[in-house]
Design an enzyme around this catalytic site. Structure first.
Site, PDB file in Angstrom:
ATOM      1  N   HIS A  83       0.837  -1.191   0.000  1.00 39.88           N
ATOM      2  CA  HIS A  83       0.000   0.000   0.000  1.00 39.88           C
ATOM      3  C   HIS A  83       0.879   1.252   0.000  1.00 39.88           C
ATOM      4  O   HIS A  83       2.040   1.218   0.419  1.00 39.88           O
ATOM      5  CB  HIS A  83      -0.916   0.000   1.213  1.00 39.88           C
ATOM      6  N   GLU A  86       0.780   3.889   1.858  1.00 40.81           N
ATOM      7  CA  GLU A  86       1.200   4.274   3.208  1.00 40.81           C
ATOM      8  C   GLU A  86       2.382   3.421   3.665  1.00 40.81           C
ATOM      9  O   GLU A  86       3.323   3.923   4.271  1.00 40.81           O
ATOM     10  CB  GLU A  86       0.036   4.107   4.190  1.00 40.81           C
ATOM     11  N   CYS A 117      -6.265   1.539   5.255  1.00 39.19           N
ATOM     12  CA  CYS A 117      -6.858   0.298   5.760  1.00 39.19           C
ATOM     13  C   CYS A 117      -6.346   0.043   7.170  1.00 39.19           C
ATOM     14  O   CYS A 117      -5.438   0.732   7.650  1.00 39.19           O
ATOM     15  CB  CYS A 117      -6.501  -0.867   4.831  1.00 39.19           C
ATOM     16  N   CYS A 166      -2.496  -0.605   7.452  1.00 40.50           N
ATOM     17  CA  CYS A 166      -1.715   0.630   7.361  1.00 40.50           C
ATOM     18  C   CYS A 166      -1.919   1.497   8.597  1.00 40.50           C
ATOM     19  O   CYS A 166      -0.973   2.119   9.093  1.00 40.50           O
ATOM     20  CB  CYS A 166      -2.077   1.403   6.099  1.00 40.50           C
TER      21      CYS A 166
END
Length: 146
Positions: free
Chosen positions: A77, A79, A105, A108
């Protein structure tokens, strides 16, 4: 007209997202402290591996709904990549703000909490109630930007 700081940083996350190699959603994130960009990240496969643009999307093939079974993806991801970039380059992000094109999410969110991120500014929502709950519990300020 000169943009405010949130607008400025959110515009940059949109440019970062253009580097994404995800076939489902292009996400860009930056970590900022004292109005300086410390790290950036976009979603895609780990360095040196083929991207989903070349291999196809495992999640699409398996019909995995959005927001579920994050482990069934070859990509990281945005992040996560921003946190990793900071770590690789020895950049202190504790006390920073994450700007992201999409709400993080739960995976993260947990990483951001432990990395010391104190504020998250995001543009698009993401279906993850647990993420919001643990961010609130950790007293991370969360702001939706329009």
């Amino acid at each position: 007209m000169r943009p405010g700081w949130n607008q400025y940083f959110m515009e940059i996350t949109k440019v970062v997202a253009k580097r994404s190699t995800c076939l489902r959603r292009q996400v860009g994130s930056i970590i900022v402290k004292d109005r300086h960009i410390l790290a950036s990240g976009y979603n895609g496969a780990p360095s040196g591996l083929d991207h989903c643009l070349e291999t196809g999307c495992m999640r699409e093939e398996l019909k995995v709904p959005r927001g579920e079974r994050h482990e069934l993806c070859r990509g990281l991801h945005a992040e996560q990549n921003a946190i990793i970039q900071a770590a690789v380059h020895g950049v202190q992000i504790k006390g920073g703000t994450l700007y992201s094109t999409t709400f993080p999410c739960v995976l993260c969110a947990k990483m951001l909490i432990n990395a010391g991120i104190v504020k998250i500014v995001y543009q698009a929502s993401y279906p993850d109630e647990l993420s919001m709950k643990i961010l609130q519990e950790a007293n991370v300020e969360v702001e939706e930007w329009n």
